[in-house]
Scaffold this motif. Sequence first.
Motif, short mmCIF file in Angstrom:
data_model
loop_
_atom_site.label_atom_id
_atom_site.label_comp_id
_atom_site.label_asym_id
_atom_site.label_seq_id
_atom_site.Cartn_x
_atom_site.Cartn_y
_atom_site.Cartn_z
N PHE A 1 0.84 -1.21 0.00
CA PHE A 1 0.00 0.00 0.00
C PHE A 1 0.87 1.26 0.00
N SER A 2 1.88 1.29 0.87
CA SER A 2 2.68 2.51 0.96
C SER A 2 3.54 2.69 -0.28
N SER A 3 4.01 1.61 -0.86
CA SER A 3 4.81 1.73 -2.09
C SER A 3 3.98 2.36 -3.20
N ALA A 4 2.80 1.80 -3.45
CA ALA A 4 1.97 2.30 -4.56
C ALA A 4 1.48 3.71 -4.28
N SER A 5 0.99 3.95 -3.05
CA SER A 5 0.40 5.27 -2.78
C SER A 5 1.47 6.35 -2.77
N SER A 6 2.62 6.09 -2.14
CA SER A 6 3.63 7.15 -2.07
C SER A 6 4.27 7.38 -3.43
N ALA A 7 4.55 6.30 -4.17
CA ALA A 7 5.19 6.48 -5.49
C ALA A 7 4.30 7.31 -6.41
N LEU A 8 3.04 6.93 -6.51
CA LEU A 8 2.15 7.63 -7.45
C LEU A 8 1.83 9.04 -6.96
N TYR A 9 1.61 9.19 -5.64
CA TYR A 9 1.29 10.53 -5.16
C TYR A 9 2.49 11.47 -5.36
N PHE A 10 3.69 10.96 -5.08
CA PHE A 10 4.90 11.78 -5.29
C PHE A 10 5.02 12.16 -6.77
N GLN B 1 -2.95 8.86 4.34
CA GLN B 1 -3.02 7.97 5.51
C GLN B 1 -4.45 7.62 5.91
N VAL B 2 -5.43 8.29 5.30
CA VAL B 2 -6.82 8.14 5.76
C VAL B 2 -7.29 6.69 5.68
N LEU B 3 -7.16 6.08 4.51
CA LEU B 3 -7.64 4.71 4.34
C LEU B 3 -6.89 3.75 5.26
N ASN B 4 -5.57 3.98 5.33
CA ASN B 4 -4.73 3.11 6.16
C ASN B 4 -5.16 3.17 7.63
N THR B 5 -5.38 4.40 8.11
CA THR B 5 -5.69 4.58 9.52
C THR B 5 -7.10 4.11 9.88
N PHE B 6 -8.06 4.47 9.03
CA PHE B 6 -9.45 4.23 9.42
C PHE B 6 -10.05 2.93 8.87
N VAL B 7 -9.41 2.34 7.88
CA VAL B 7 -9.98 1.11 7.32
C VAL B 7 -9.00 -0.06 7.39
N ILE B 8 -7.83 0.12 6.78
CA ILE B 8 -6.93 -1.03 6.65
C ILE B 8 -6.45 -1.55 8.01
N THR B 9 -5.95 -0.64 8.85
CA THR B 9 -5.41 -1.09 10.14
C THR B 9 -6.48 -1.76 11.01
N PRO B 10 -7.64 -1.12 11.23
CA PRO B 10 -8.65 -1.81 12.07
C PRO B 10 -9.10 -3.14 11.49
N LEU B 11 -9.35 -3.18 10.19
CA LEU B 11 -9.84 -4.44 9.61
C LEU B 11 -8.76 -5.52 9.64
N THR B 12 -7.50 -5.10 9.54
CA THR B 12 -6.41 -6.08 9.60
C THR B 12 -6.36 -6.71 10.99
N ALA C 1 -1.22 -7.31 -4.44
CA ALA C 1 -1.82 -6.61 -5.59
C ALA C 1 -3.06 -5.84 -5.17
N ILE C 2 -3.88 -6.45 -4.30
CA ILE C 2 -5.09 -5.76 -3.82
C ILE C 2 -4.71 -4.44 -3.15
N PHE C 3 -3.70 -4.49 -2.27
CA PHE C 3 -3.35 -3.26 -1.54
C PHE C 3 -2.54 -2.29 -2.39
N ALA C 4 -1.87 -2.79 -3.41
CA ALA C 4 -1.23 -1.89 -4.37
C ALA C 4 -2.30 -1.08 -5.11
N MET C 5 -3.36 -1.76 -5.50
CA MET C 5 -4.41 -1.05 -6.25
C MET C 5 -5.18 -0.09 -5.35
N LEU C 6 -5.39 -0.49 -4.10
CA LEU C 6 -6.02 0.47 -3.17
C LEU C 6 -5.09 1.68 -2.97
N GLY C 7 -3.79 1.42 -2.91
CA GLY C 7 -2.81 2.51 -2.79
C GLY C 7 -2.86 3.44 -3.98
#
Lengths: 244, 254
Positions: free
Chosen positions: B74-83, B169-180, B149-155
């Motif tokens: 997730f962090s690889s895809a989201s940070s790379a594309l956002y940057f 960080q929104v999705l990670n904090t409020f969805v991914i971490t709790p559901l994990t 792949a699922i979390f790359a696409m979410l990222g």
Amino acid sequence: MTNTALALEIKNLTKKYGDKVAVDNISLSIPKGSFFGLLGPNGAGKSTTIHCITGIAQPTSGQILVDGTDVVTEYKKARTKVGLSPQEFNVDIFATPEQLMDYMGGYYGIPKETRWQRIDDLIKRFDLEAHRHVKFQKLSGGLKRRAMLGRALIHTPELLILDEPTAGVDVEQRHDLWAYLKEMNERGKTIILTSHYLEEIQYLCNDIAIINHGKIVAEGTKEEFMKEGKSVEQTYLEIIKAQN
Amino acid sequence: MFNRIGLYTMLRREVQRTFRVVIQTLVAPVISAALYIFIFGSVIGTRIDDFAGVPYISFVFPGVLMLSIINASFSSASSALYFMRFTRGIEEILISPFSYLEMLLGFVGSAVSRALIVAFLILGVGVLFGAVSLVNPVMFVIYVAAVAAIFAMLGIIVALWAEGFEQLQVLNTFVITPLTYLGGIFYSITFLPPLAATLTRANPFFYFADAIRSSMIGYSEANSAIGAMVIFGLVASLALLVTYLFRIGWKIRS
């Protein structure tokens, strides 16, 4: 029907951002081998037109053909024919000039051996040997421009688009760059140049168009722009003032 | 023609970026995983009976691994594309001869590559602690790659949507971490009351952890057919969505 003598053909291109019309139904034909100057004030639509040609923006309507290839319906093929050195530094600032060319060459599908041969040639041509491993953010304005040019040329495009390529470049380097661009054009490369340095346009270009408020308001050869002993700059100012 | 060299370049660039910030991308997740393994294996695990025929740490290890894979991908895809959006470096991709499917494969493949490097390192730590078993290595690789792949696409979706670094960080904090954490990575759903167990079965993360666990220790608490449908259904639907977003140029092509 496509004209094979044209490097670029723009037919009735319109680009809107919401209600704002950035490019308003323009048509342009640029022959192969031309050195074409695209002039206009800030916000006139030059960069938007370039973005539509290169794929950074999506045309609202109209058609753009690069060497007869439609940039929307055959976008993969069209993109291999165009090289862009943009006005803004759209790069990873932590990458080195060598890496920028390597990555871009890779994106264009150039095999490793050929790619590195070209990188070495371009690094040498743009006098970047001492800076090839220096991060982009640490380079001076002139060196950044040269790295961007190297990146634009890595896939030997048929049509080279230079959006303000000498902004921030000192006089000596600018003249060196002009000599290189002239040489490339004489060897057959089609070049589109936008610049606020109108002496640059006058020195390099053989065909010129002026865009203002999203419309082409003048188009002709350099000689036509320099009638009655005027400079390109004088003619440009007359046309723009009459428009405004 | 398929842009094979272009795709390889996207992967190579992300791997180089991973090693450029190696402490953040590789060292930190490995240390976190090592701490989890130490605590659940050597501290708590020694006081808990074997579960499903394996030591407690072997039961928990797949979940720890999945947690790291999810974060890395997730962090690889989201940070790379956002940057790339932030610096306009995305224009390098937009003007290059990539189809929209190739763009998807390039971004997802890059993130999965980083997740696999992290997974490999954590497996190494797990081996040192005697926490690793692999009953079905082929399915293990398939499930790890699918979850990554699922979390790359979410990222990618979050990177396209975000207008600031905080939103990344929104999705990670409020969805991914709790559901994990609620997906049964540290416990068996047999420990839960019926209602909580039922709710857990509605959590897709439960199937991610269960699939990886079943390929590692051969024990599953989920219906494997439902699990496969959830995982590969998400891969397919997210791939369609991201390809569509690339095609319309959402937030990247003006």
